[in-house]
Design a protein around this motif. Sequence first.
Motif, PDB file in Angstrom:
ATOM      1  N   THR A 230      -7.636  -0.344   0.305  1.00 45.85           N
ATOM      2  CA  THR A 230      -7.934   0.593  -0.782  1.00 45.85           C
ATOM      3  C   THR A 230      -7.152   1.891  -0.615  1.00 45.85           C
ATOM      4  O   THR A 230      -6.555   2.408  -1.573  1.00 45.85           O
ATOM      5  N   ASN A 231      -7.128   2.412   0.604  1.00 45.00           N
ATOM      6  CA  ASN A 231      -6.409   3.670   0.865  1.00 45.00           C
ATOM      7  C   ASN A 231      -4.912   3.522   0.631  1.00 45.00           C
ATOM      8  O   ASN A 231      -4.281   4.406   0.030  1.00 45.00           O
ATOM      9  N   PHE A 232      -4.337   2.416   1.079  1.00 41.99           N
ATOM     10  CA  PHE A 232      -2.895   2.235   0.913  1.00 41.99           C
ATOM     11  C   PHE A 232      -2.519   1.961  -0.542  1.00 41.99           C
ATOM     12  O   PHE A 232      -1.420   2.320  -0.976  1.00 41.99           O
ATOM     13  N   VAL A 233      -3.405   1.337  -1.300  1.00 42.77           N
ATOM     14  CA  VAL A 233      -3.157   1.148  -2.740  1.00 42.77           C
ATOM     15  C   VAL A 233      -3.114   2.511  -3.434  1.00 42.77           C
ATOM     16  O   VAL A 233      -2.248   2.772  -4.282  1.00 42.77           O
ATOM     17  N   ILE A 234      -4.023   3.398  -3.061  1.00 44.06           N
ATOM     18  CA  ILE A 234      -4.038   4.748  -3.637  1.00 44.06           C
ATOM     19  C   ILE A 234      -2.746   5.487  -3.286  1.00 44.06           C
ATOM     20  O   ILE A 234      -2.136   6.147  -4.139  1.00 44.06           O
ATOM     21  N   ILE A 235      -2.316   5.372  -2.020  1.00 42.13           N
ATOM     22  CA  ILE A 235      -1.067   6.005  -1.585  1.00 42.13           C
ATOM     23  C   ILE A 235       0.113   5.449  -2.379  1.00 42.13           C
ATOM     24  O   ILE A 235       0.995   6.183  -2.822  1.00 42.13           O
TER      25      ILE A 235
ATOM     26  N   LEU B 275       0.133   4.193  -5.373  1.00 48.64           N
ATOM     27  CA  LEU B 275       0.106   4.665  -6.758  1.00 48.64           C
ATOM     28  C   LEU B 275       0.608   6.100  -6.874  1.00 48.64           C
ATOM     29  O   LEU B 275       1.162   6.500  -7.900  1.00 48.64           O
ATOM     30  N   LYS B 276       0.426   6.882  -5.803  1.00 48.02           N
ATOM     31  CA  LYS B 276       0.849   8.289  -5.827  1.00 48.02           C
ATOM     32  C   LYS B 276       2.335   8.449  -5.555  1.00 48.02           C
ATOM     33  O   LYS B 276       2.957   9.403  -6.031  1.00 48.02           O
ATOM     34  N   LYS B 277       2.921   7.529  -4.765  1.00 47.66           N
ATOM     35  CA  LYS B 277       4.316   7.662  -4.368  1.00 47.66           C
ATOM     36  C   LYS B 277       5.177   6.681  -5.150  1.00 47.66           C
ATOM     37  O   LYS B 277       4.871   5.502  -5.229  1.00 47.66           O
ATOM     38  N   ARG B 278       6.279   7.194  -5.687  1.00 49.47           N
ATOM     39  CA  ARG B 278       7.191   6.326  -6.430  1.00 49.47           C
ATOM     40  C   ARG B 278       7.992   5.441  -5.485  1.00 49.47           C
ATOM     41  O   ARG B 278       8.184   4.269  -5.731  1.00 49.47           O
ATOM     42  N   ASP B 279       8.481   6.045  -4.413  1.00 45.83           N
ATOM     43  CA  ASP B 279       9.267   5.290  -3.431  1.00 45.83           C
ATOM     44  C   ASP B 279       8.328   4.791  -2.338  1.00 45.83           C
ATOM     45  O   ASP B 279       8.126   5.440  -1.329  1.00 45.83           O
ATOM     46  N   SER B 280       7.707   3.642  -2.579  1.00 45.69           N
ATOM     47  CA  SER B 280       6.670   3.177  -1.654  1.00 45.69           C
ATOM     48  C   SER B 280       6.851   1.699  -1.307  1.00 45.69           C
ATOM     49  O   SER B 280       5.882   0.964  -1.212  1.00 45.69           O
ATOM     50  N   LYS B 281       8.123   1.266  -1.155  1.00 44.65           N
ATOM     51  CA  LYS B 281       8.365  -0.126  -0.801  1.00 44.65           C
ATOM     52  C   LYS B 281       7.690  -0.490   0.514  1.00 44.65           C
ATOM     53  O   LYS B 281       7.127  -1.569   0.661  1.00 44.65           O
ATOM     54  N   SER B 282       7.761   0.432   1.467  1.00 37.71           N
ATOM     55  CA  SER B 282       7.148   0.189   2.767  1.00 37.71           C
ATOM     56  C   SER B 282       5.640   0.030   2.638  1.00 37.71           C
ATOM     57  O   SER B 282       5.041  -0.879   3.209  1.00 37.71           O
ATOM     58  N   THR B 283       5.025   0.912   1.851  1.00 37.07           N
ATOM     59  CA  THR B 283       3.580   0.835   1.637  1.00 37.07           C
ATOM     60  C   THR B 283       3.202  -0.434   0.894  1.00 37.07           C
ATOM     61  O   THR B 283       2.205  -1.088   1.219  1.00 37.07           O
ATOM     62  N   ASN B 284       3.994  -0.804  -0.108  1.00 40.36           N
ATOM     63  CA  ASN B 284       3.718  -2.033  -0.856  1.00 40.36           C
ATOM     64  C   ASN B 284       3.798  -3.260   0.032  1.00 40.36           C
ATOM     65  O   ASN B 284       2.985  -4.186  -0.099  1.00 40.36           O
ATOM     66  N   ARG B 285       4.786  -3.267   0.942  1.00 40.30           N
ATOM     67  CA  ARG B 285       4.875  -4.391   1.893  1.00 40.30           C
ATOM     68  C   ARG B 285       3.625  -4.457   2.758  1.00 40.30           C
ATOM     69  O   ARG B 285       3.110  -5.543   3.041  1.00 40.30           O
ATOM     70  N   PHE B 286       3.145  -3.284   3.177  1.00 45.09           N
ATOM     71  CA  PHE B 286       1.952  -3.278   4.023  1.00 45.09           C
ATOM     72  C   PHE B 286       0.720  -3.734   3.234  1.00 45.09           C
ATOM     73  O   PHE B 286      -0.185  -4.367   3.797  1.00 45.09           O
ATOM     74  N   ILE B 287       0.674  -3.413   1.957  1.00 44.34           N
ATOM     75  CA  ILE B 287      -0.440  -3.864   1.114  1.00 44.34           C
ATOM     76  C   ILE B 287      -0.483  -5.388   1.076  1.00 44.34           C
ATOM     77  O   ILE B 287      -1.543  -6.001   1.283  1.00 44.34           O
ATOM     78  N   TRP B 288       0.674  -6.022   0.830  1.00 50.05           N
ATOM     79  CA  TRP B 288       0.703  -7.490   0.811  1.00 50.05           C
ATOM     80  C   TRP B 288       0.435  -8.063   2.193  1.00 50.05           C
ATOM     81  O   TRP B 288      -0.193  -9.121   2.327  1.00 50.05           O
ATOM     82  N   PHE B 289       0.877  -7.364   3.210  1.00 52.15           N
ATOM     83  CA  PHE B 289       0.593  -7.773   4.582  1.00 52.15           C
ATOM     84  C   PHE B 289      -0.915  -7.760   4.828  1.00 52.15           C
ATOM     85  O   PHE B 289      -1.471  -8.693   5.413  1.00 52.15           O
ATOM     86  N   THR B 290      -1.579  -6.710   4.375  1.00 53.25           N
ATOM     87  CA  THR B 290      -3.033  -6.592   4.538  1.00 53.25           C
ATOM     88  C   THR B 290      -3.757  -7.690   3.775  1.00 53.25           C
ATOM     89  O   THR B 290      -4.712  -8.298   4.276  1.00 53.25           O
ATOM     90  N   ILE B 291      -3.307  -7.964   2.552  1.00 52.52           N
ATOM     91  CA  ILE B 291      -3.923  -9.020   1.742  1.00 52.52           C
ATOM     92  C   ILE B 291      -3.792 -10.372   2.441  1.00 52.52           C
ATOM     93  O   ILE B 291      -4.741 -11.172   2.470  1.00 52.52           O
ATOM     94  N   SER B 292      -2.623 -10.618   3.038  1.00 50.45           N
ATOM     95  CA  SER B 292      -2.427 -11.889   3.745  1.00 50.45           C
ATOM     96  C   SER B 292      -3.354 -11.990   4.948  1.00 50.45           C
ATOM     97  O   SER B 292      -3.915 -13.066   5.220  1.00 50.45           O
ATOM     98  N   LEU B 293      -3.537 -10.879   5.687  1.00 45.67           N
ATOM     99  CA  LEU B 293      -4.446 -10.893   6.847  1.00 45.67           C
ATOM    100  C   LEU B 293      -5.891 -11.093   6.413  1.00 45.67           C
ATOM    101  O   LEU B 293      -6.648 -11.835   7.057  1.00 45.67           O
ATOM    102  N   ILE B 294      -6.287 -10.447   5.319  1.00 44.14           N
ATOM    103  CA  ILE B 294      -7.655 -10.615   4.819  1.00 44.14           C
ATOM    104  C   ILE B 294      -7.889 -12.076   4.431  1.00 44.14           C
ATOM    105  O   ILE B 294      -8.940 -12.662   4.742  1.00 44.14           O
ATOM    106  N   SER B 295      -6.913 -12.676   3.747  1.00 48.90           N
ATOM    107  CA  SER B 295      -7.035 -14.080   3.347  1.00 48.90           C
ATOM    108  C   SER B 295      -7.131 -14.986   4.569  1.00 48.90           C
ATOM    109  O   SER B 295      -7.963 -15.906   4.612  1.00 48.90           O
ATOM    110  N   TYR B 296      -6.290 -14.705   5.554  1.00 50.07           N
ATOM    111  CA  TYR B 296      -6.310 -15.489   6.790  1.00 50.07           C
ATOM    112  C   TYR B 296      -7.666 -15.373   7.488  1.00 50.07           C
ATOM    113  O   TYR B 296      -8.256 -16.381   7.907  1.00 50.07           O
TER     114      TYR B 296
END
Length: 337
Positions: free
Chosen positions: A24-29, A31-52
């Motif tokens: 939730t916190n990283f999704v908010i971050i 949305l606030k930052k335009r250049d957030s490829k690194s954060t977006n990668r971590f979001i998908w990384f987190t989703i994959s860990l949650i699913s696992y």
Amino acid sequence: MTVFGSEMHIVTFFIIAVQLILLTNFVIISLKKRDSKSTNRFIWFTISLISYNFFSGIFPDTNIPIPLSIQYIVAYGVGLYTALYYVYYVYSEFDIGHLKFFTLRHLMIILISAFIFFFVLPLIIWQDIGIAKYSFIFIPVAVAIAFLVKISTPLIELYKEKGGATNRFYRDRIATRRLGVLCISVATNRFYRDRIATGYLTLLSIVLMPIIVALGDFQVVEQLTVNGGYFVLAVALIRINIYQDLKKEQFLHRLGYTDDAREAKNIAILKYFSKLDLSKREIEVANLILEGKSYKQIGSYLFIAEGTVSKHASNIFKKAEVQNRREFERRFKGKRK
């Protein structure tokens, strides 16, 4: 101790809860930052860990109205996807080049093929998890052991460079040596050295996953091992973002930016900076170029190959609409006036 009458251990449930908060916190971050490829990668990384964590926690369960064979395929399949994304994330974020023979493509081909032909098909044909598991698991274990050996070598070398005798001998000299595609330098910068070391160390947690699975059903041990690396990466990402924000601020000040954002000059500088659209790595390289460092010195400082620095520099010059380094330095000196 399980939760909600399922097979999920309370430790797994707690880990998922913490990861949902982080997500939730990283999704908010993001949305606030335009250049957030690194954060977006971590979001998908987190989703994959949650699913696992979720599927490996609840499956297999005879009380769930899904065939056990399907439950096993889903649990192992999600685990495989998570392991591959884990490697992709670390490769992408921690300046660890795709190690020879262990590129993401090679790992995908080997592990996905093994999963289909040595796990899914045997499970469907014989409906026996024992046969499927032990005909499949030896391949990920063999890959894990080889991968462990491969990443331990540069990690050991990285910290050997930290030794006092080495630093005294090379105090004013840059010396580089190639390990895979990673250029290790004795002209160390602690932040970048530690960032690379973090990447290697956290890979150990995912490398150990198939070994733990091969030894038996140890849900808590498996979850703590795999997710331990994830939480280290979360802290590392926060630290990296803070450091790179400081580098962005440093670059803006090189353009003449002041602390009063309301000044017309500052507004123009921010617009110009936005137009440049430099990546975080390009900002780091641009700062070092403007400090007068050579590409070789920049590569040593950032722990990347000189050729990689040259590619970043070419992208920077193209975005700044200049032909070469000299024009780039002239233009930015002009901006600081």
